[in-house]
Design a protein around this motif. Sequence first.
Motif, short mmCIF file in Angstrom:
data_model
loop_
_atom_site.label_atom_id
_atom_site.label_comp_id
_atom_site.label_asym_id
_atom_site.label_seq_id
_atom_site.Cartn_x
_atom_site.Cartn_y
_atom_site.Cartn_z
N ILE A 38 20.27 8.22 -24.49
CA ILE A 38 19.47 9.51 -24.72
C ILE A 38 20.10 10.40 -24.11
O ILE A 38 20.40 10.15 -22.65
CB ILE A 38 18.01 9.07 -24.44
N TRP A 39 19.99 11.49 -24.45
CA TRP A 39 20.75 12.84 -23.67
C TRP A 39 19.75 13.42 -22.78
O TRP A 39 18.36 13.64 -23.66
CB TRP A 39 21.57 13.72 -24.74
N PRO A 40 19.87 14.25 -21.81
CA PRO A 40 18.83 14.83 -21.21
C PRO A 40 18.28 16.16 -21.93
O PRO A 40 17.56 16.81 -21.86
CB PRO A 40 19.45 15.55 -19.88
N SER A 41 19.08 16.39 -23.08
CA SER A 41 19.20 17.63 -23.94
C SER A 41 18.26 17.10 -25.01
O SER A 41 18.60 17.76 -26.33
CB SER A 41 20.51 18.39 -24.37
N ASN A 62 5.42 27.59 -32.51
CA ASN A 62 6.04 28.78 -31.83
C ASN A 62 7.61 28.28 -31.25
O ASN A 62 8.00 29.34 -30.53
CB ASN A 62 5.03 28.96 -30.49
N ASN A 63 8.15 27.42 -31.76
CA ASN A 63 9.38 27.13 -31.38
C ASN A 63 9.64 26.77 -29.95
O ASN A 63 10.71 26.84 -29.38
CB ASN A 63 10.43 27.92 -31.94
N LYS A 64 8.67 26.56 -29.04
CA LYS A 64 8.74 26.31 -27.52
C LYS A 64 9.37 24.82 -27.34
O LYS A 64 8.91 23.83 -28.12
CB LYS A 64 7.69 26.46 -26.82
N ASN A 65 10.18 24.69 -26.53
CA ASN A 65 10.61 23.21 -26.24
C ASN A 65 10.05 22.61 -25.28
O ASN A 65 9.78 23.20 -24.21
CB ASN A 65 12.16 23.46 -25.80
N CYS A 66 9.67 21.38 -25.28
CA CYS A 66 9.13 20.62 -24.04
C CYS A 66 10.27 19.56 -23.57
O CYS A 66 10.73 18.94 -24.55
CB CYS A 66 8.04 19.54 -24.57
N GLN A 67 10.55 19.66 -22.33
CA GLN A 67 11.83 18.91 -21.79
C GLN A 67 11.53 17.45 -21.73
O GLN A 67 10.38 17.05 -21.34
CB GLN A 67 11.97 19.62 -20.35
N PRO A 105 26.40 17.76 -28.65
CA PRO A 105 27.81 18.57 -29.43
C PRO A 105 28.35 17.37 -30.39
O PRO A 105 29.64 17.72 -30.15
CB PRO A 105 28.58 18.89 -28.10
N GLN A 106 27.72 16.68 -30.79
CA GLN A 106 28.50 15.61 -31.76
C GLN A 106 27.39 15.21 -32.70
O GLN A 106 26.13 15.44 -32.55
CB GLN A 106 29.05 14.31 -31.03
N ALA A 107 27.87 14.33 -33.64
CA ALA A 107 26.86 14.05 -34.87
C ALA A 107 26.24 12.56 -34.28
O ALA A 107 26.71 12.09 -33.34
CB ALA A 107 27.82 13.73 -36.21
N GLY A 108 25.03 12.54 -34.63
CA GLY A 108 24.36 11.10 -34.44
C GLY A 108 23.11 11.16 -33.62
O GLY A 108 22.65 10.33 -33.11
N GLY A 109 22.78 12.42 -33.16
CA GLY A 109 21.66 12.53 -32.22
C GLY A 109 20.45 12.09 -33.04
O GLY A 109 20.12 12.09 -34.04
N PHE A 110 19.28 11.58 -32.00
CA PHE A 110 18.04 11.36 -32.56
C PHE A 110 17.39 12.52 -33.08
O PHE A 110 17.65 13.86 -32.58
CB PHE A 110 17.09 10.85 -31.34
N GLU A 111 16.80 12.48 -34.03
CA GLU A 111 16.17 13.76 -34.91
C GLU A 111 14.95 12.90 -35.64
O GLU A 111 15.02 12.13 -36.61
CB GLU A 111 16.95 14.32 -35.78
N TYR A 112 13.69 13.41 -35.35
CA TYR A 112 12.45 13.09 -36.29
C TYR A 112 11.80 14.11 -36.35
O TYR A 112 11.29 14.94 -35.39
CB TYR A 112 11.97 12.00 -35.53
N ARG A 113 11.42 14.70 -37.49
CA ARG A 113 10.97 16.14 -37.91
C ARG A 113 9.42 16.06 -38.15
O ARG A 113 8.89 14.84 -38.80
CB ARG A 113 11.75 16.58 -39.15
N SER A 138 2.20 20.43 -35.12
CA SER A 138 3.02 19.56 -35.39
C SER A 138 4.48 19.92 -34.66
O SER A 138 4.62 20.73 -34.08
CB SER A 138 3.46 19.56 -36.74
N PHE A 139 5.23 18.97 -34.54
CA PHE A 139 6.59 18.95 -33.58
C PHE A 139 7.85 18.18 -34.31
O PHE A 139 7.42 17.29 -34.83
CB PHE A 139 6.35 18.78 -32.00
N ASP A 140 8.99 18.59 -33.67
CA ASP A 140 10.05 17.85 -34.04
C ASP A 140 10.55 17.24 -32.67
O ASP A 140 10.57 17.70 -31.32
CB ASP A 140 11.05 18.91 -34.45
N LEU A 141 11.18 15.96 -32.89
CA LEU A 141 12.01 15.43 -31.70
C LEU A 141 13.27 15.56 -32.13
O LEU A 141 13.78 14.81 -33.18
CB LEU A 141 11.60 13.85 -31.68
N VAL A 142 14.19 16.30 -31.16
CA VAL A 142 15.54 16.56 -31.47
C VAL A 142 16.14 16.20 -30.37
O VAL A 142 16.06 17.02 -29.18
CB VAL A 142 15.57 18.17 -31.97
N GLU A 143 17.42 15.84 -30.47
CA GLU A 143 18.54 15.34 -29.29
C GLU A 143 19.60 16.37 -29.47
O GLU A 143 20.38 16.43 -30.69
CB GLU A 143 18.96 14.07 -29.51
N LEU A 144 19.58 17.42 -28.92
CA LEU A 144 20.70 18.50 -28.93
C LEU A 144 21.88 18.17 -28.43
O LEU A 144 21.90 18.33 -27.23
CB LEU A 144 19.93 19.81 -28.82
#
Length: 128
Positions: A43-46, A54-59, A104-112, A96-102
Motif C-alpha cells: 500500500i502506498w501512503p498516497s 465534495n471531492n475532499k481527500n481523507c488521508q 505513478p504506475q498501473a495496478g493501484g487499489f481502486e474501489y469506487r 458515498s466515497f472512493d478508495l483510491v491509491e494514487l
Amino acid sequence: MNATILEEKVFIDSALLTSIEEESQVIIHCKMTADEYSNAARIWPSTYLIDNQNNKNCQLVYAEGITMYLTWTYIEEGSSLDFTLIFNGLSKSCKSFDLVELIPQAGGFEYRKIPRNNSDVYYIEFSE
C-alpha cells in the motif's frame, strides 16, 4: 468533615462550537485473493478516501497486515491476504466515497462509489 459542591456555569460562544468537528476514523477491512498465480501487494501512503459529494481527500493514517511501499507482501497461489486500512474521518455530509491509491504506475487499489454507513467500518474484497 463537611464538603460543599459548588456549581460553576461555563459559557462557550456558539461560533466556536460550530467550527469544531467530531474526530472520527474510517476503517476498511480488505481481502485480496491470489487465484491462479501467486501475487504480491503493498500500500502506498498516497492512498485516500475521496468524498463523492465534495471531492475532499481523507488521508491513510495506518495500515495493518500489508506492507507499505517499497516492500511487497507475498500472497501464495490460492490463498488470500487480509489487511486493514484506517483513514481520517469523512465529512458528515458524505453519502458515498472512493478508495483510491494514487500512484505513478498501473495496478493501484481502486474501489469506487462505496455507500456510506453509520459505523464507518467497511469490508472490501479485491480480486485479481
